[in-house]
Design a protein around this motif. Structure first.
Motif: not given
Length: 442
Positions: A323-329
């Motif tokens: 699963s890819p790493s990262g989120m909105t912010g």
């Protein structure tokens, strides 16, 4: 400034966060600049009554990944910058890990062309630092609209991965502007990936990408920067051990932290959100979060950025660790931090330094970072008393999710002014995209 001409916009009655401190006063803007402070009767074409609100210098998000070109199913410059202005952000620095990578004058020019037509806020783009362009970075970092050089010591791919000390030294030796660094030790990450694979659950993310993965890389790059006297900006610092080390190197090294690491804690966030909480470096245990807040309190931290890095829900549903790493912010950066102000974890004056004045000062942004006559009229108006729940349905991001859906926050942006023009008011964007390329001191 000719004060006899009428202003385009007069903001009256706000508590204005001036360099001298918060003051209830008025601010007049004309032709994109602040032309008067303190004259509530200054003639103006448009007047905004801001009684009971706080007026901040325009908020700068100095770390975003807007995915264009190459990954526009996740995000675009239009959607990303629309989210920025909805969140009270007036300027962004966009990262080079797009497709193609941003490694040349042609690459950054292509992004500038898109932004000139589609960006709602002001913008600049990082040049990636790599073995492929190291000898040209002194010229590349001075291109119009370039926010500086970004180096990935880990968590990247192809020519953008710079995990070798010889390559890092070449990058740091070429140029003079502050270099932003993602500091994770790639060799350690590769040797420990089996821990994540064997666990098969995202709760293992901070075990795989442990404290030493971050600390070793941070110590390596700081040592190299000291050898060649190159200013360094260590991004998304996540550990107590890094903060203990970095506090001794503040003469040359600046420090960023993220709202994610200040707000979320392991293991709870992984148990509740699964891979939606997965990012690099990872969300860690509370002792690290406490250390980040202490570092803000004592002045080790210089900047808070969002590291806006969206992926679709479908991508996030892949089995961990694929699963890819990262989120909105970027849209939630300011509301989260205003909520922390209301919780008395930091003062509003300190927050202004972290998200307005600090980025402008560190990166040499021309005309930004303070409310003063002659400065650009980039302003963020906030209501410190407003309470509402974060609602993912209101996100501009193409991925459509955040880590904070349903969280009740106190303190929200109510208007965003860019180049003297109101571009967001009461949760609605106004007009059309008209952001401009940021300028930097030589």
């Amino acid at each position: 400034m000719n004060t006899e001409l009428p202003a385009d916009l007069l903001i009256q009655g706000a508590t204005v966060m001036l360099p001298s401190g918060p003051t209830v006063t008025s601010v007049a803007c004309r032709n994109g600049h602040i032309v008067a402070i303190g004259d509530e009767h200054f003639p103006a074409a448009d007047t905004l009554d801001a009684t009971g609100l706080h007026l901040l210098p325009g908020v700068v998000d100095s770390q975003v990944h807007f995915r264009e070109p190459g990954m526009t199913h996740k995000e675009t410059l239009e959607a990303g910058t629309r989210g920025a202005v909805l969140g009270g952000v007036t300027s962004i620095f966009e990262m080079p890990n797009t497709q193609p990578l941003t490694l040349s004058a042609e690459d950054i020019a292509a992004k500038q062309c898109i932004a000139a037509q589609q960006a709602w806020c002001n913008y600049a783009f990082y040049m990636g630092g790599s073995a492929a362009n190291a000898e040209h970075l002194a010229t590349l970092e001075t291109l119009p609209g370039c926010s500086g050089v970004k180096v990935f010591m880990g968590s990247s791919f192809g020519d953008l991965l710079a995990d070798d000390d010889a390559v890092l030294r070449r990058i740091l030796q070429n140029g003079r502007r502050r270099v932003a660094v993602h500091a994770e030790d790639e060799a350690r990450l590769r040797s420990r990936r089996h821990l994540a694979e064997e666990a098969g659950h995202v709760t293992a993310h901070p075990v795989w990408r442990d404290v030493d993965s971050a600390l070793l890389a941070t110590k390596r790059v700081v040592t190299l920067a000291l050898e060649v006297s190159r200013p360094l900006h260590v991004l998304h610092v996540s550990t107590a051990e890094e903060m203990a080390f970095l506090q001794h190197h503040k003469a040359l090294v600046s420090v960023e932290v993220l709202p994610q690491h200040l707000t979320l804690c392991a293991p709870e966030c992984y148990e509740r959100m699964g891979t939606l909480a997965q990012m690099n470096p990872p969300i860690r245990e509370k002792r690290h979060q406490d250390a980040l807040w202490k570092a803000i309190e004592v002045g080790v931290v210089d900047v808070v950025g969002s590291d806006h890095a969206p992926h679709t829900r479908e991508e996030k549903k892949k089995a961990y660790p694929d699963s890819p790493s990262g989120m909105t912010g970027t849209q939630t950066l300011l509301p989260l931090m205003l909520d922390h102000v209301n919780a008395r974890r930091l003062s509003l004056t300190r927050l202004v330094d972290l998200v307005c004045s600090g980025p402008a000062r560190l990166f040499g942004m021309v005309g930004k970072g303070r409310i003063a006559v002659g400065y650009d009229a980039d302003l963020t108006l906030v209501d410190m008393q407003a309470r509402q729940a974060m609602d993912d349905r209101k996100l501009a991001s193409k991925c459509g999710w955040s880590a904070y859906d349903g969280m009740v926050l106190q303190g929200w942006p109510v208007a965003t002014v860019i180049n003297g023009r109101i571009v967001m008011r009461d949760g609605e964007v106004l007009g059309r995209p008209a952001g401009q390329a940021l300028q930097f001191l030589p």
